[in-house]
Design a protein around this motif. Structure first.
Motif, PDB file in Angstrom:
ATOM      1  N   ALA A  25       0.830  -1.202   0.000  1.00  0.00           N
ATOM      2  CA  ALA A  25       0.000   0.000   0.000  1.00  0.00           C
ATOM      3  C   ALA A  25       0.867   1.256   0.000  1.00  0.00           C
ATOM      4  N   GLU A  26       1.948   1.231   0.794  1.00  0.00           N
ATOM      5  CA  GLU A  26       2.849   2.381   0.830  1.00  0.00           C
ATOM      6  C   GLU A  26       3.562   2.559  -0.506  1.00  0.00           C
ATOM      7  N   LEU A  27       3.970   1.443  -1.115  1.00  0.00           N
ATOM      8  CA  LEU A  27       4.632   1.513  -2.409  1.00  0.00           C
ATOM      9  C   LEU A  27       3.693   2.074  -3.469  1.00  0.00           C
ATOM     10  N   LEU A  28       2.438   1.617  -3.488  1.00  0.00           N
ATOM     11  CA  LEU A  28       1.479   2.111  -4.463  1.00  0.00           C
ATOM     12  C   LEU A  28       1.215   3.594  -4.249  1.00  0.00           C
ATOM     13  N   GLY A  29       1.106   4.006  -2.986  1.00  0.00           N
ATOM     14  CA  GLY A  29       0.920   5.425  -2.710  1.00  0.00           C
ATOM     15  C   GLY A  29       2.096   6.259  -3.181  1.00  0.00           C
ATOM     16  N   HIS A  30       3.301   5.758  -2.958  1.00  0.00           N
ATOM     17  CA  HIS A  30       4.500   6.464  -3.407  1.00  0.00           C
ATOM     18  C   HIS A  30       4.551   6.544  -4.928  1.00  0.00           C
ATOM     19  N   LEU A  31       4.162   5.466  -5.606  1.00  0.00           N
ATOM     20  CA  LEU A  31       4.164   5.458  -7.070  1.00  0.00           C
ATOM     21  C   LEU A  31       3.158   6.454  -7.630  1.00  0.00           C
ATOM     22  N   THR A  32       1.976   6.549  -7.015  1.00  0.00           N
ATOM     23  CA  THR A  32       0.996   7.518  -7.496  1.00  0.00           C
ATOM     24  C   THR A  32       1.487   8.943  -7.288  1.00  0.00           C
ATOM     25  N   THR A  33       2.215   9.179  -6.189  1.00  0.00           N
ATOM     26  CA  THR A  33       2.790  10.503  -5.963  1.00  0.00           C
ATOM     27  C   THR A  33       3.826  10.828  -7.025  1.00  0.00           C
ATOM     28  N   CYS A  34       4.685   9.866  -7.336  1.00  0.00           N
ATOM     29  CA  CYS A  34       5.695  10.067  -8.389  1.00  0.00           C
ATOM     30  C   CYS A  34       5.027  10.282  -9.742  1.00  0.00           C
ATOM     31  N   TRP A  35       3.968   9.528 -10.003  1.00  0.00           N
ATOM     32  CA  TRP A  35       3.228   9.676 -11.254  1.00  0.00           C
ATOM     33  C   TRP A  35       2.648  11.081 -11.368  1.00  0.00           C
ATOM     34  N   ASP A  36       2.082  11.595 -10.268  1.00  0.00           N
ATOM     35  CA  ASP A  36       1.540  12.955 -10.271  1.00  0.00           C
ATOM     36  C   ASP A  36       2.636  13.980 -10.552  1.00  0.00           C
ATOM     37  N   ASP A  37       3.806  13.782  -9.929  1.00  0.00           N
ATOM     38  CA  ASP A  37       4.915  14.712 -10.155  1.00  0.00           C
ATOM     39  C   ASP A  37       5.350  14.710 -11.618  1.00  0.00           C
ATOM     40  N   GLU A  38       5.405  13.521 -12.225  1.00  0.00           N
ATOM     41  CA  GLU A  38       5.811  13.434 -13.628  1.00  0.00           C
ATOM     42  C   GLU A  38       4.779  14.099 -14.537  1.00  0.00           C
ATOM     43  N   ARG A  39       3.511  13.910 -14.252  1.00  0.00           N
ATOM     44  CA  ARG A  39       2.463  14.540 -15.051  1.00  0.00           C
ATOM     45  C   ARG A  39       2.529  16.058 -14.937  1.00  0.00           C
ATOM     46  N   ARG A  40       2.759  16.536 -13.733  1.00  0.00           N
ATOM     47  CA  ARG A  40       2.861  17.988 -13.546  1.00  0.00           C
ATOM     48  C   ARG A  40       4.051  18.551 -14.306  1.00  0.00           C
ATOM     49  N   ASP A  41       5.205  17.865 -14.232  1.00  0.00           N
ATOM     50  CA  ASP A  41       6.392  18.329 -14.942  1.00  0.00           C
ATOM     51  C   ASP A  41       6.174  18.320 -16.452  1.00  0.00           C
TER      52      ASP A  41
END
Length: 246
Positions: A25-41
């Protein structure tokens, strides 16, 4: 060590399963955060690079048009070029918003949700309404993204499955919780909870909510219709080290 009796679970196995589930669950949450950062960039690069280049080309074309002789063929050709450039600029802007809604960054959750609902109502034959708190509370970016994604997913499901004529998006908060509800007047269903478990979009949204210490529910309403609700704690419970700075 004695084996567990029939019908009983091994406490050590339960502990390992719980720890593994928490890690995933923590890994999936971290991946979604990274995904959001990449989309924003990516959205910012489309705006800063491609967007500025297209704007500069439009200005150069306007200057060039002023220097051209009054030839109808040339004027028509430059008009076509201007139309093509404007189409590219508009497409680029639409791509930026699809990838990352910059209103969330600069104007806050209320502005982003309001624009999303109003655009949905303009594009589709469904009456879309939104109710927002009077106060413009500042939510952490992770929570703002989760609320926006929940609204997007709810509106997608209304359009694809509900056969609804109206949808209401309601954002409420108090000292303890933030709740966003997407409620439609469609056909409803008795097995929406099972469908929510089978839908990857809803499963990812449920995992995102859980990572932030909240929960997601999808329920059939009495008399027809469906309500998708995401409820988040006023203070997020996920590890601060994994929350991106706003």
């Amino acid at each position: 060590m004695n084996a567990p009796a029939p019908g009983q679970f091994d406490p050590e196995v339960e502990r390992k399963v719980a720890a593994r589930t928490a890690d995933l669950a923590e890994l999936l949450g971290h991946l979604t955060t990274c995904w959001d950062d990449e989309r924003r960039d990516l959205a910012r690069k489309l705006h800063d690079s491609l967007g500025s280049s297209m704007t500069a080309l439009t200005m150069h074309l306007a200057l060039l048009t002023q220097q051209l002789p009054a030839d109808k063929t040339l004027q028509n050709r430059t008009a076509q070029m201007k139309t093509l450039l404007m189409n590219i600029i508009n497409t680029n802007r639409e791509m930026q918003i699809t990838i990352w809604n910059d209103k969330l960054e600069f104007l806050g959750v209320k502005a982003a949700l309001s624009e999303l609902v109003h655009e949905f109502g303009k594009l589709h034959p469904i009456t879309a309404r939104i109710s927002l708190p009077d106060e413009d509370a500042a939510y952490p970016r992770d929570q703002g993204v989760a609320l926006l994604r929940a609204c997007e997913e709810g509106l997608r499901n209304v359009l694809a499955h509900a056969h609804a004529t109206g949808v209401d998006v309601v954002l409420d908060d108090n000292d303890e919780e933030i709740m966003l509800t997407v409620r439609d007047n469609g056909i409803g269903s008795a097995d929406y909870d099972r469908k929510a478990s089978d839908c990857h979009g809803l499963r990812l949204l449920r995992a995102r909510a859980g990572y932030l210490g909240g929960r997601l529910t999808v329920t059939a309403l009495p008399g027809g219709g469906t309500a998708l609700a995401i409820i988040l704690p006023r203070q997020p419970e996920c590890p601060p080290s994994l929350i991106s700075a706003a």
